[in-house]
Design an enzyme around this catalytic site. Sequence first.
Site, mmCIF file in Angstrom:
data_model
loop_
_atom_site.group_PDB
_atom_site.id
_atom_site.type_symbol
_atom_site.label_atom_id
_atom_site.label_comp_id
_atom_site.label_asym_id
_atom_site.label_seq_id
_atom_site.Cartn_x
_atom_site.Cartn_y
_atom_site.Cartn_z
ATOM 1 N N GLU A 1 4.132 51.713 -30.910
ATOM 2 C CA GLU A 1 4.847 51.980 -32.152
ATOM 3 C C GLU A 1 4.753 50.810 -33.125
ATOM 4 O O GLU A 1 4.478 50.995 -34.305
ATOM 5 C CB GLU A 1 6.319 52.295 -31.841
ATOM 6 C CG GLU A 1 7.160 52.518 -33.087
ATOM 7 C CD GLU A 1 8.616 52.844 -32.783
ATOM 8 O OE1 GLU A 1 8.959 53.016 -31.595
ATOM 9 O OE2 GLU A 1 9.410 52.941 -33.735
ATOM 10 N N GLU B 1 21.416 56.331 -33.997
ATOM 11 C CA GLU B 1 20.553 56.857 -35.056
ATOM 12 C C GLU B 1 20.900 58.307 -35.418
ATOM 13 O O GLU B 1 20.016 59.152 -35.541
ATOM 14 C CB GLU B 1 19.079 56.727 -34.663
ATOM 15 C CG GLU B 1 18.660 55.263 -34.525
ATOM 16 C CD GLU B 1 17.188 55.050 -34.198
ATOM 17 O OE1 GLU B 1 16.616 55.914 -33.522
ATOM 18 O OE2 GLU B 1 16.630 54.024 -34.622
ATOM 19 N N ASP C 1 14.203 46.434 -31.363
ATOM 20 C CA ASP C 1 13.591 47.755 -31.211
ATOM 21 C C ASP C 1 12.099 47.630 -30.959
ATOM 22 O O ASP C 1 11.309 47.789 -31.887
ATOM 23 C CB ASP C 1 13.839 48.599 -32.462
ATOM 24 C CG ASP C 1 13.226 49.994 -32.332
ATOM 25 O OD1 ASP C 1 12.924 50.404 -31.198
ATOM 26 O OD2 ASP C 1 13.041 50.654 -33.369
#
Lengths: 684, 684
Positions: free
Chosen positions: B411, B309, B383
């Site tokens: 998340e 990332e 993820d």
Amino acid sequence: MVRIKLIFLCILCLDVFSVEKVCSESLYAGEEAWLHYLPIKNDTLRQYYISRLGKVCLAGSKFDETIKSELSESLSDMLSFSPCFVTEKAARLCMQIDKKDSSLGEEGFRMENQNGQIRISSFSDAGLLYATYCLIRLVQCHEPLDRLKIKEIPRIDFRMLNHWDDMDGNIERGYAGNSLWKWNELPDVVNKRCWDYARLNASIGINSVVLNNVNADPRFLRTDYLKKIASLADVFRKYHIRVCLSVNFAAPLKPSKTPDVMKAWGGVGSLETANPREPVVQKWWEEKVREIYRLIPDFEGFLVKANSEGMPGPQDYHCTHADGANMLARALKPYGGFVFWRTFVYNPDIDKDRMKRSYKEFYPLDGLFDDNVVLQTKNGPLDFQVIEPPQPLFGAMKYTNMAAELQITQEYTGHSTYMVYLLPFWKRFLSFDTFCAGERARIVDILEGKVYPFPITAIAGVANTGDSLNWTGHHFAQANWFAFGRLAWNAELAEQQITEEWIKSTWGCDSTVVKIIRQMMLPTWKSFLKSSSPYGLGLTVDIETHYRAAFDIRVHKEWKVDSIGIGTDRTNRGSDYVSQYFEPNRSLFNDIKTCPEDLLLCFHFVNWDYKLSSGNSLRHEFLENLKSGVSQADENIALWLSLSGKIDKIRFLEVLYSLCQEKQDAYVFYSEAMSFFREKMKIK
Amino acid sequence: MVRIKLIFLCILCLDVFSVEKVCSESLYAGEEAWLHYLPIKNDTLRQYYISRLGKVCLAGSKFDETIKSELSESLSDMLSFSPCFVTEKAARLCMQIDKKDSSLGEEGFRMENQNGQIRISSFSDAGLLYATYCLIRLVQCHEPLDRLKIKEIPRIDFRMLNHWDDMDGNIERGYAGNSLWKWNELPDVVNKRCWDYARLNASIGINSVVLNNVNADPRFLRTDYLKKIASLADVFRKYHIRVCLSVNFAAPLKPSKTPDVMKAWGGVGSLETANPREPVVQKWWEEKVREIYRLIPDFEGFLVKANSEGMPGPQDYHCTHADGANMLARALKPYGGFVFWRTFVYNPDIDKDRMKRSYKEFYPLDGLFDDNVVLQTKNGPLDFQVIEPPQPLFGAMKYTNMAAELQITQEYTGHSTYMVYLLPFWKRFLSFDTFCAGERARIVDILEGKVYPFPITAIAGVANTGDSLNWTGHHFAQANWFAFGRLAWNAELAEQQITEEWIKSTWGCDSTVVKIIRQMMLPTWKSFLKSSSPYGLGLTVDIETHYRAAFDIRVHKEWKVDSIGIGTDRTNRGSDYVSQYFEPNRSLFNDIKTCPEDLLLCFHFVNWDYKLSSGNSLRHEFLENLKSGVSQADENIALWLSLSGKIDKIRFLEVLYSLCQEKQDAYVFYSEAMSFFREKMKIK
């Protein structure tokens, strides 16, 4: 020990969080009600108020100390500024007694802006006190003061709260904790909340308080209790509030002679009879009244529930209500006291139709009551239902002082769990035109003495207060207390104005907050009505709590329902209750086509297939409407959540809790109603 | 000023209410989490514990002071009794170090009741600390101590929390306020919450903490910050917790040379390169490490997110992950430090299927990493989705230390608004049999070093803590923190046991409370899954917040949907991701008939008409299941309301608020999902 722990916790919280965070997440829990003084953040506005209210000249009235402390506290909280009190009349805010202008009466005031100076004048001390609260409210609502030209005179003399508080601290039909009066602490200690209670009442114009339950324990007349009551009266007097007592008509009896209903209470008298015609009884009351006035020189009088629901009364001695009321009135007369005599009676011998009974008992007595007797009459003929047609005694009684008794406490309207804002219902009741003296003989006109020249005018509200931190259990129930006071002061005030005043002074002036809260409150009475008392079908709740759904026990006693239809025929083909009304009301109610739909089932037995004004059948709409309680709660939860972050934390969460509980309970009611009515309709 | 006002308010409350009332309506807001010591009201039980725990003999370990204060505080709160600490070994509770029994290892302990004397022994100081918290938990859970025979040894060496905390106080993917580490106060002041944070962690066996975000600001390596970190380490050390840092691979670079992604951060280095093969770079790290260990002698090591990332890494210099990790490992090696190297990479050049990328990058490197390097690998290949198949690197990597990275912070599972209890998911992941070495090669066995003899074992959880008063935003999110710790300590602990321990130690032992809360928690992950990630369809949320529904942007990138069907073909006819698994998993996932239904759309493109095991079509069940988020919230609101009066006020109201907000947000998600999928299905 506990106190120390809590203080410690607070300090801990403060150490952990920044000061800003604690401020916004304060522990405020509604204890100030509408005397909540939020700082004005707009600096221009703040400076504006400071410039207008910086120097205050007081009139030298007996309320000067109260006025001074109310102004100081409110302005320093809202403006971070303490006004300075001066003697020169050139002060920016000038209060004065104007003994020439008697048009302002004993409680009215005038407030004007004269070239930047705010001048408040009144004919009386009390007027200045009321003006003070009016001014504070203007600042709370962020109103400009530049074109101020207010003249306010209350139209009703006695604006009363009735507390149904028992000696043991219990409150009958109370849903906000225990009694505010701590009898075991009195007379030595009058707790701080009694002072705040008085401030809150004075700020909305309440000037009279009945301290105890109408199902009256005679022991309240004992000397030790009278001293306790006097200590409360001493506090309330500082806020222009007089004290009344509910008395038991059988109080003079020695305990062994009292009726069964009173056995749990101790006695106060020693007589063999309570017959109002007996001189010994008259003398007993005269002496008791003398004792009271020695302790409480401005004592207002007695409230009496007699020959009602088992309570003793003059009829026990073959005397009339008038005989009983007048006997007490004559004892009070020399001191300027009054008797508030309740008309809530429903002796089944009088008529098969409960709605007709009170009228039939009292109408024949019109003109027989002394001039210091007031007949205190519930708004409706039944018993504080969600909706009722107005009691026909209003307008019928021409020669007798008539007072309305409204219920602020939500006995039949969801206790302190449901948000039900009662102002729309009260407005409707007060503006009902009785046609007793041609057009424009609304109930409010009657109460104000405009239709018949009553020497005394009064309105009473059964209080919803208790010792819960927010006073009323539900934060929004404060609005009913506020609205009652404002209506009693001036029944012509618009719904919109009263509601906005309450919201702004309680929750602040943020426009979103004001808008959303108004949107939440206003439809609640109607949606509660639709789901719990559809089309005026009263008494749909259980006998004990008046909360849970209960239909089976009511059917055939209170109303009829079968596969054909539902309701009660009170037309001239039925019980002929309609005939207690003046024309054209009589005919309007009598005709199913002109009867207001939300009272339909109260006057008619209606076929399920009957087409309502919407074009739908009663069957269809009745079932559809049952949902409205649940959907109102759902909508209010969503609206309230949208205010997250704009409302202080504790109040935000507590209201949310009430709404969730309301939804839960509304759903239970809905389910039971659906299954009961669908079965009656023979819907599978 | 504010502090004084608050204290005054508290005193006011206390004056108004009786002490009893204040106690039950305490202001407790969850700040003690599961170290909440409710008084034991049952006097028999209380006396029982006092008789067993009255006199305590400590071992003379380095944690004596901590143990003493933990025992004193907990027992005096729960038993209203302070234990007395003595030196004679005949004490009722006796702790001792048993240097002969090395089977207990560096952290294990034994606890037995020998004729009424509770004997705790361990091979290490840390064992006694853990035994203390175990004993406190037994009392919190009202467990009998008579047949005590406990031997506990953690199976995984490093039980870690990873904090994604930035230097400015922000927490990436944090939903519970700001960072607990107040960098501007450190090193002078370590605030009280850091101590409590350490206590809470130690009590569940967490022994390692990565303080900062894996997207690492190089400035954390500056001397002034290292001193701040050392001051935290000094506190954590008292609770047997070691500190790690996330480091930026480009830290040695001078600021002008750093990649764009780092421009917002300040620099710490002065080199022209961060190439791991350059001696100047190696030297830079060696010096930095030496500096760190001078300040923090028990520093645990570095966590690194490299070439992921946008973060810099060894590939920037044509080196492998192994080259990069080993360079750091060699700098740490002399001091006994470790490198935790993340495998979360998804370079699109590697494979079209994102799920295959990490495996394809790391599998070829197996055996090339130094023995103090641990590959820290997210549970799934994508993820942290609501559900994912396990990352196939587990089992595939035979010669490389493998650690699992789980996500405690929610998340993708509803932030701190949704109640989603993650333990059931983690249990499922850990018990997944990889078949990498025949049967019984579950992921937990691999992590514990039983399948391949890893010299280092570790498990990491991305923390959900912040400076919110209740630590985790949602009161029930504390349970995920607790469950992670307990699982890390012993992954074989039953779901039921962990859950009940948490409920009892957090909310008390009332049997209704325990039953209802369990009933609320256990189904939440599954119902969240069904409505927000049906049949393993991942990435259904918006790219920025990972919270709101977002389908359009995902379609064709992450998965396919049309009027025929939905999902992604990862079978051997599709991307062949299945081939990264060992048999029989490969075939089970490959075959639509044997693929677990809750992962169906992750492995297959499935026709809407496909018949599921229930007999219903995918189309039907998919749409039906979308409701489960809303209905779960509804059910939980009702269950929670049933606990009214049994839970302290603030927590009760705050949880209710979360549930209401959850319902609201779940409804929005549901509505958007329904309209999107119905349109794709061409349902009108």
